[in-house]
Scaffold this motif. Structure first.
Motif, PDB file in Angstrom:
ATOM      1  N   LYS A  96      -6.704 -42.164   4.810  1.00 49.25           N
ATOM      2  CA  LYS A  96      -5.657 -41.411   4.483  1.00 49.25           C
ATOM      3  C   LYS A  96      -6.178 -40.247   3.255  1.00 49.25           C
ATOM      4  CE  LYS A  96      -3.097 -45.733   3.883  1.00 49.25           C
ATOM      5  NZ  LYS A  96      -2.989 -46.789   3.001  1.00 49.25           N
ATOM      6  N   GLY A  97      -7.454 -39.727   3.554  1.00 55.25           N
ATOM      7  CA  GLY A  97      -8.030 -38.747   2.881  1.00 55.25           C
ATOM      8  C   GLY A  97      -8.145 -38.960   1.192  1.00 55.25           C
ATOM      9  N   LYS A  98      -8.280 -40.309   0.818  1.00 52.53           N
ATOM     10  CA  LYS A  98      -8.271 -40.724  -0.385  1.00 52.53           C
ATOM     11  C   LYS A  98      -9.648 -41.205  -1.089  1.00 52.53           C
ATOM     12  CE  LYS A  98      -3.472 -41.422  -1.371  1.00 52.53           C
ATOM     13  NZ  LYS A  98      -2.447 -42.571  -1.988  1.00 52.53           N
ATOM     14  N   VAL A  99     -10.634 -40.626  -0.367  1.00 50.06           N
ATOM     15  CA  VAL A  99     -11.841 -41.282  -0.679  1.00 50.06           C
ATOM     16  C   VAL A  99     -12.740 -39.976  -1.005  1.00 50.06           C
ATOM     17  CG1 VAL A  99     -14.228 -42.575  -0.540  1.00 50.06           C
ATOM     18  CG2 VAL A  99     -11.895 -43.583   0.114  1.00 50.06           C
ATOM     19  N   ILE A 100     -13.267 -39.687  -2.182  1.00 48.79           N
ATOM     20  CA  ILE A 100     -14.368 -38.485  -2.533  1.00 48.79           C
ATOM     21  C   ILE A 100     -15.749 -38.952  -2.667  1.00 48.79           C
ATOM     22  CG2 ILE A 100     -15.014 -36.534  -4.158  1.00 48.79           C
ATOM     23  CD1 ILE A 100     -11.945 -36.166  -4.302  1.00 48.79           C
ATOM     24  N   ALA A 101     -16.761 -38.468  -2.142  1.00 47.10           N
ATOM     25  CA  ALA A 101     -18.099 -38.943  -2.360  1.00 47.10           C
ATOM     26  C   ALA A 101     -18.667 -37.737  -2.921  1.00 47.10           C
ATOM     27  CB  ALA A 101     -18.734 -39.180  -1.105  1.00 47.10           C
ATOM     28  N   TYR A 102     -19.386 -38.364  -4.220  1.00 53.04           N
ATOM     29  CA  TYR A 102     -19.929 -37.345  -5.299  1.00 53.04           C
ATOM     30  C   TYR A 102     -21.662 -37.695  -5.407  1.00 53.04           C
ATOM     31  CZ  TYR A 102     -21.264 -35.478  -9.426  1.00 53.04           C
ATOM     32  OH  TYR A 102     -21.735 -34.925 -10.889  1.00 53.04           O
ATOM     33  N   GLN A 103     -22.157 -36.457  -4.933  1.00 52.44           N
ATOM     34  CA  GLN A 103     -23.830 -36.528  -5.137  1.00 52.44           C
ATOM     35  C   GLN A 103     -24.053 -36.202  -6.578  1.00 52.44           C
ATOM     36  OE1 GLN A 103     -25.297 -34.151  -1.828  1.00 52.44           O
ATOM     37  NE2 GLN A 103     -27.112 -35.153  -2.229  1.00 52.44           N
ATOM     38  N   PHE A 104     -24.459 -37.189  -7.162  1.00 52.07           N
ATOM     39  CA  PHE A 104     -24.673 -37.132  -8.751  1.00 52.07           C
ATOM     40  C   PHE A 104     -25.982 -36.542  -9.238  1.00 52.07           C
ATOM     41  CE2 PHE A 104     -27.890 -40.063  -9.017  1.00 52.07           C
ATOM     42  CZ  PHE A 104     -27.777 -40.830  -7.667  1.00 52.07           C
ATOM     43  N   GLN A 105     -25.890 -35.972 -10.297  1.00 49.96           N
ATOM     44  CA  GLN A 105     -27.035 -35.540 -10.796  1.00 49.96           C
ATOM     45  C   GLN A 105     -27.781 -36.578 -11.719  1.00 49.96           C
ATOM     46  OE1 GLN A 105     -25.892 -32.329 -13.369  1.00 49.96           O
ATOM     47  NE2 GLN A 105     -24.573 -31.516 -11.857  1.00 49.96           N
ATOM     48  N   GLY A 106     -28.904 -36.783 -11.535  1.00 45.46           N
ATOM     49  CA  GLY A 106     -29.794 -37.784 -12.285  1.00 45.46           C
ATOM     50  C   GLY A 106     -30.493 -38.420 -11.238  1.00 45.46           C
ATOM     51  N   ARG A 107     -31.359 -39.649 -11.616  1.00 46.54           N
ATOM     52  CA  ARG A 107     -32.321 -40.318 -10.840  1.00 46.54           C
ATOM     53  C   ARG A 107     -32.043 -41.830 -11.026  1.00 46.54           C
ATOM     54  NH1 ARG A 107     -38.933 -40.784 -11.522  1.00 46.54           N
ATOM     55  NH2 ARG A 107     -38.998 -42.197  -9.777  1.00 46.54           N
ATOM     56  N   ARG A 108     -31.810 -42.250  -9.746  1.00 51.87           N
ATOM     57  CA  ARG A 108     -31.589 -43.827  -9.739  1.00 51.87           C
ATOM     58  C   ARG A 108     -32.781 -44.524  -9.368  1.00 51.87           C
ATOM     59  NH1 ARG A 108     -29.783 -47.371  -4.905  1.00 51.87           N
ATOM     60  NH2 ARG A 108     -31.068 -45.617  -3.871  1.00 51.87           N
ATOM     61  N   PHE A 109     -32.711 -45.761  -9.833  1.00 51.83           N
ATOM     62  CA  PHE A 109     -33.765 -46.721  -9.667  1.00 51.83           C
ATOM     63  C   PHE A 109     -33.111 -47.944  -9.018  1.00 51.83           C
ATOM     64  CE2 PHE A 109     -35.277 -44.098 -13.005  1.00 51.83           C
ATOM     65  CZ  PHE A 109     -36.725 -44.074 -12.610  1.00 51.83           C
ATOM     66  N   ASP A 110     -33.489 -48.350  -7.871  1.00 51.72           N
ATOM     67  CA  ASP A 110     -32.851 -49.423  -7.107  1.00 51.72           C
ATOM     68  C   ASP A 110     -33.695 -50.844  -7.765  1.00 51.72           C
ATOM     69  OD1 ASP A 110     -31.935 -51.621  -5.619  1.00 51.72           O
ATOM     70  OD2 ASP A 110     -32.484 -50.864  -3.649  1.00 51.72           O
ATOM     71  N   CYS A 111     -33.089 -51.267  -8.632  1.00 53.08           N
ATOM     72  CA  CYS A 111     -33.776 -52.300  -9.403  1.00 53.08           C
ATOM     73  C   CYS A 111     -33.423 -53.885  -8.711  1.00 53.08           C
ATOM     74  CB  CYS A 111     -33.311 -52.603 -10.917  1.00 53.08           C
ATOM     75  SG  CYS A 111     -34.151 -50.920 -11.715  1.00 53.08           S
ATOM     76  N   GLY A 112     -32.784 -53.796  -7.729  1.00 54.42           N
ATOM     77  CA  GLY A 112     -32.288 -54.947  -6.888  1.00 54.42           C
ATOM     78  C   GLY A 112     -33.459 -55.375  -6.193  1.00 54.42           C
ATOM     79  N   ASN A 113     -34.535 -54.376  -5.861  1.00 53.55           N
ATOM     80  CA  ASN A 113     -35.734 -54.758  -5.291  1.00 53.55           C
ATOM     81  C   ASN A 113     -37.089 -54.610  -6.106  1.00 53.55           C
ATOM     82  OD1 ASN A 113     -37.290 -52.458  -4.340  1.00 53.55           O
ATOM     83  ND2 ASN A 113     -35.329 -51.779  -3.531  1.00 53.55           N
ATOM     84  N   VAL A 114     -37.966 -55.339  -5.544  1.00 56.30           N
ATOM     85  CA  VAL A 114     -39.176 -55.345  -6.742  1.00 56.30           C
ATOM     86  C   VAL A 114     -39.807 -53.926  -6.870  1.00 56.30           C
ATOM     87  CG1 VAL A 114     -41.582 -56.235  -6.967  1.00 56.30           C
ATOM     88  CG2 VAL A 114     -39.745 -57.712  -5.919  1.00 56.30           C
ATOM     89  N   LYS A 115     -39.889 -53.370  -5.554  1.00 58.50           N
ATOM     90  CA  LYS A 115     -40.257 -51.902  -5.908  1.00 58.50           C
ATOM     91  C   LYS A 115     -39.879 -50.938  -6.917  1.00 58.50           C
ATOM     92  CE  LYS A 115     -42.297 -48.233  -2.840  1.00 58.50           C
ATOM     93  NZ  LYS A 115     -41.414 -47.210  -2.619  1.00 58.50           N
ATOM     94  N   GLY A 116     -38.399 -50.958  -6.606  1.00 56.43           N
ATOM     95  CA  GLY A 116     -37.653 -50.251  -7.529  1.00 56.43           C
ATOM     96  C   GLY A 116     -37.811 -50.659  -9.059  1.00 56.43           C
ATOM     97  N   PHE A 117     -37.604 -51.582  -9.320  1.00 57.14           N
ATOM     98  CA  PHE A 117     -37.704 -52.382 -10.527  1.00 57.14           C
ATOM     99  C   PHE A 117     -39.131 -52.094 -11.163  1.00 57.14           C
ATOM    100  CE2 PHE A 117     -38.906 -56.111 -13.171  1.00 57.14           C
ATOM    101  CZ  PHE A 117     -37.884 -55.975 -14.183  1.00 57.14           C
ATOM    102  N   VAL A 118     -40.261 -51.934 -10.362  1.00 57.39           N
ATOM    103  CA  VAL A 118     -41.454 -51.692 -11.040  1.00 57.39           C
ATOM    104  C   VAL A 118     -41.354 -50.195 -11.287  1.00 57.39           C
ATOM    105  CG1 VAL A 118     -44.089 -51.700 -10.681  1.00 57.39           C
ATOM    106  CG2 VAL A 118     -42.531 -53.798 -10.160  1.00 57.39           C
ATOM    107  N   GLU A 119     -40.944 -49.473 -10.495  1.00 60.10           N
ATOM    108  CA  GLU A 119     -40.973 -48.015 -10.583  1.00 60.10           C
ATOM    109  C   GLU A 119     -40.106 -47.565 -11.988  1.00 60.10           C
ATOM    110  OE1 GLU A 119     -39.227 -46.189  -7.070  1.00 60.10           O
ATOM    111  OE2 GLU A 119     -39.563 -44.269  -7.981  1.00 60.10           O
ATOM    112  N   ALA A 120     -38.942 -48.240 -12.081  1.00 60.22           N
ATOM    113  CA  ALA A 120     -38.038 -48.159 -13.363  1.00 60.22           C
ATOM    114  C   ALA A 120     -38.862 -48.481 -14.700  1.00 60.22           C
ATOM    115  CB  ALA A 120     -36.892 -48.670 -13.102  1.00 60.22           C
ATOM    116  N   ASN A 121     -39.750 -49.628 -14.611  1.00 56.91           N
ATOM    117  CA  ASN A 121     -40.252 -49.909 -15.560  1.00 56.91           C
ATOM    118  C   ASN A 121     -41.508 -48.908 -16.093  1.00 56.91           C
ATOM    119  OD1 ASN A 121     -40.047 -52.407 -17.429  1.00 56.91           O
ATOM    120  ND2 ASN A 121     -39.477 -53.305 -15.403  1.00 56.91           N
ATOM    121  N   THR A 122     -42.110 -48.575 -14.888  1.00 63.50           N
ATOM    122  CA  THR A 122     -43.228 -47.740 -15.200  1.00 63.50           C
ATOM    123  C   THR A 122     -42.822 -46.097 -15.815  1.00 63.50           C
ATOM    124  OG1 THR A 122     -44.307 -48.785 -13.316  1.00 63.50           O
ATOM    125  CG2 THR A 122     -45.059 -46.434 -13.922  1.00 63.50           C
ATOM    126  N   VAL A 123     -41.706 -45.699 -14.983  1.00 67.59           N
ATOM    127  CA  VAL A 123     -41.387 -44.402 -15.558  1.00 67.59           C
ATOM    128  C   VAL A 123     -40.635 -44.508 -17.011  1.00 67.59           C
ATOM    129  CG1 VAL A 123     -39.442 -42.760 -15.296  1.00 67.59           C
ATOM    130  CG2 VAL A 123     -40.488 -43.553 -13.139  1.00 67.59           C
TER     131      VAL A 123
END
Ligand code: UTP
Length: 277
Positions: free
Chosen positions: A244-271
Motif C-alpha cells: 500500500k506504499g506505507k513502508v519507508i526504508a531509511y539508510q541511517f548514519q552511524g555504525r551498527r554492530f551485530d552483537c547477536g553473533n560472537v564476531k560482532g560482539f567482540v568487534e563492538a567491545n574492541t571498538v
C-alpha cells in the motif's frame, strides 16, 4: 508528549548463538565493556524522546527486569566512593522512564513477539529496538534520525537499513524500493524478502533492528501466516503495508554492530574499548 512515546523491546529469544553464556544470562544482559546491551537500547530510545519502555520478555529473563530496578544495598555500599557514579546512567533510566513487561510464552518469531507487545502499546505509533543490534552514535542516534523522518510521513512504517555485502543478505530481511523525491537515504519500499539467497535478493539493503511501526501493524500481524519454520516474520507483515506504499526504508548514519553473533560482539567491545579505555 513526543511524536513517538513508546519503545518495544522484543527480548524473549533464547540467544542460542551465545550458549553457554546465555543459558542463565539473557543475551541482552551481555555487556559491551561494563554496560549491558539492553541499557544501550533504552538509552537510545530516551535519546529519541521516548520514556515508556515495553519489554516482551520470557520467564527466563528476570535479570532484565532486575537491571531496571534500584538496588539499595549496592548503592549504599558504593556511596561516597569513586564507584558511586557507575550507577548514574542506569539510575537515570529508572528515574525518567516507565518499564512494562509482558511474557511471550512461545518463541514464534519476531513478528509474534511484536504482536505479543500489543497490550503494552495500544493504538499509537511505536518504536522497536532489537538491542543486539548496537548502534553507536555521537548524539544523533539512529532512532532519533528515524523519528525525524517519521514526523514527515506519519502514516508510514519506517525500517532502518544498511548496505551489507551480497553474501550476507541471507541473514536479513532485504528491501527493494525507490528513493523518495529529493532524498539520498530514504526509499519507498515495494518489495521485501526475508533471508533471501544472494541469487534472488532484490538488493543488498538489509533491515536492521530498528523500526517505527504504525499501530495497524497489529491487525496485519494477526493475519500473517507463519513461515516454513513456524515463525511469524515482521518482514512478511510489513510487506502487506509496503504493497500500500506505507513502508519507508531509511539508510541511517552511524555504525551498527551485530552483537547477536560472537564476531560482532567482540568487534563492538574492541571498538568501544579503544574509544573509552
Ligand atoms: P534472533 O533471531 O537474534 O534470535 O532474534 P535469538 O533467540 O535472540 O538469538 P539466536 O539466533 O538463538 O542466537 C531477533 C530478536 O527478536 C527477539 C530476540 O530476543 C531478538 O531480540 N525474538 C525472536 C523474540 O523476542 N521472540 C521470538 O520468538 C524470536
Amino acid at each position: 508528549m513526543g511524536i513517538i512515546n513508546k519503545c518495544l523491546f522484543p527480548v524473549a529469544g533464547y540467544g542460542t548463538r551465545f550458549l553457554p553464556a546465555t543459558k542463565a544470562i539473557p543475551k541482552e544482559m551481555l555487556p559491551i565493556l561494563t554496560k549491558p546491551l539492553i541499557q544501550y537500547g533504552v538509552e537510545e530510545a530516551m535519546s529519541a524522546g521516548i520514556r515508556t519502555m515495553a519489554m516482551v520478555t520470557s520467564k527466563h529473563k528476570q535479570a532484565i527486569e532486575n537491571h531496571f530496578k534500584t538496588h539499595p544495598e549496592i548503592e549504599s555500599s558504593i556511596q561516597g566512593t569513586a564507584k558511586e557514579s557507575l550507577l548514574d546512567e542506569v539510575n537515570r533510566t529508572i528515574e525518567q522512564c516507565d518499564f512494562a513487561y509482558i511474557e511471550q510464552q512461545q518463541m514464534l518469531g519476531l513478528g509474534h513477539a511484536i504482536y505479543t507487545g500489543k497490550p503494552l502499546i495500544g493504538n499509537e505509533p511505536f518504536a522497536v529496538i532489537l538491542p543486539d543490534d548496537l548502534c553507536a552514535n555521537d548524539g544523533n542516534s539512529v532512532l532519533l534520525q528515524m523519528t525525524k523522518l517519521y514526523a514527515q510521513h506519519p502514516d508510514c512504517c519506517i525500517v532502518a537499513i544498511e548496505a551489507v555485502s551480497m553474501d550476507a543478505v541471507d541473514k536479513y530481511g532485504v528491501i527493494d524500493g525507490n528513493l523518495l523525491n529529493g532524498s539520498n537515504n530514504a526509499y519507498r519500499v515495494h518489495n521485501m524478502v526475508e533471508k533471501p539467497s544472494p541469487a534472488v535478493a532484490p538488493s543488498n539493503l538489509a533491515i536492521i533492528g530498528r523500526y517505527i511501526l504504525t499501530p495497524d501493524i497489529f491487525t496485519v500481524l494477526e493475519n500473517t501466516k507463519p513461515d516454513k519454520n513456524g515463525e511469524i516474520q515482521i518482514t512478511d507483515a510489513l510487506m502487506t503495508l509496503a504493497k500500500k506504499g506505507k513502508v519507508i526504508a531509511y539508510q541511517f548514519q552511524g555504525r551498527r554492530f551485530d552483537c547477536g553473533n560472537v564476531k560482532g560482539f567482540v568487534e563492538a567491545n574492541t571498538v568501544f574499548a579503544q574509544e573509552m579505555l
